[in-house]
Write a protein that holds these residues in place. Structure first.
Motif, short mmCIF file in Angstrom:
data_model
loop_
_atom_site.label_atom_id
_atom_site.label_comp_id
_atom_site.label_asym_id
_atom_site.label_seq_id
_atom_site.Cartn_x
_atom_site.Cartn_y
_atom_site.Cartn_z
N ILE A 44 0.83 -1.21 0.00
CA ILE A 44 0.00 0.00 0.00
C ILE A 44 0.87 1.26 0.00
N GLY A 45 2.10 1.14 0.47
CA GLY A 45 3.03 2.27 0.47
C GLY A 45 3.46 2.70 -0.93
N LEU A 46 3.19 1.88 -1.93
CA LEU A 46 3.49 2.25 -3.31
C LEU A 46 2.52 3.32 -3.82
N LEU A 47 1.38 3.44 -3.13
CA LEU A 47 0.34 4.37 -3.56
C LEU A 47 0.57 5.76 -2.98
N SER A 48 -0.12 6.72 -3.54
CA SER A 48 -0.09 8.07 -2.99
C SER A 48 -0.77 8.05 -1.62
N PRO A 49 -0.47 9.02 -0.77
CA PRO A 49 -1.12 9.05 0.55
C PRO A 49 -2.65 9.07 0.45
#
Length: 191
Positions: free
Chosen positions: A117-122
């Motif tokens: 999920i850290g690959l996504l934007s905040p």
């Protein structure tokens, strides 16, 4: 003749200068090639990260599509249960009913890839966590623990659950739209 005398006299110095020039040229070539290799490695790492992001987004989109179908099925079951409770309520027989409030939504893709999920934007990470948190919220309810009650109350409860499912469906659709846009952007950067 003077030139030959000069070369003979300063032969050691000329050799040292030529060696230094060759060394500088050699070091320059090594530095250039190292920088080029580092730039290529960085490009490859970024491409791998984009590929991983695209793969993750597509997997979640597939799961969301499946979950949308499960929500539609749950809404159909809930509508049938509401109709039954309305019949019971209208019959005036004083019978009780158990409202249908528990549904199970399997989220194996999200569960196994939550670390990505850290690959996504905040913003996208927040939306995904929020939607999947709602799915998980339904999974914590147990139908066996719901008591039987007056059909009128059961109808109100099931309508509330129906409204919550509709909101979840809308939120999941919004997330799917945002994920699709993000996947398209990732693919555009890839090209």
């Amino acid at each position: 003749m003077q030139f030959l005398e000069f070369v003979e006299r300063y032969q050691g110095l000329i050799g040292a200068i030529m060696t230094l020039v060759a060394a500088f040229l050699g070091f320059g070539g090594v530095i250039y090639s190292q920088r080029k290799l580092m730039a290529m490695a960085e490009m490859q790492r970024l491409q791998q990260k984009r590929d991983e992001l695209t793969s993750f987004l597509n997997a979640v989109l597939g799961e969301l599509s499946s979950l949308q179908g499960a929500i539609e099925s749950a809404l159909n079951v809930l509508s049938a249960q509401i109709a039954i409770a309305e019949e019971l309520s209208g019959s005036g027989a004083g019978r009780k009913t158990q409202p249908r409030i528990a549904f199970r939504f399997a989220t194996p893709v999200f569960d196994s890839h939550v670390d990505r999920i850290g690959l996504l934007s905040p913003d996208l990470s927040f939306k995904m966590s929020s939607v999947y948190g709602q799915f998980k919220g339904f999974n914590t309810q147990v139908q066996d623990q719901v008591p039987e009650m007056d059909p009128t109350l059961a109808i109100r409860i099931m309508r509330s659950v129906r409204d919550t499912l509709r909101k979840l469906s809308s939120d999941a659709e919004s997330l799917a739209t945002a994920l699709t846009a993000s996947a398209s952007a990732a693919m555009a950067r890839k090209a």
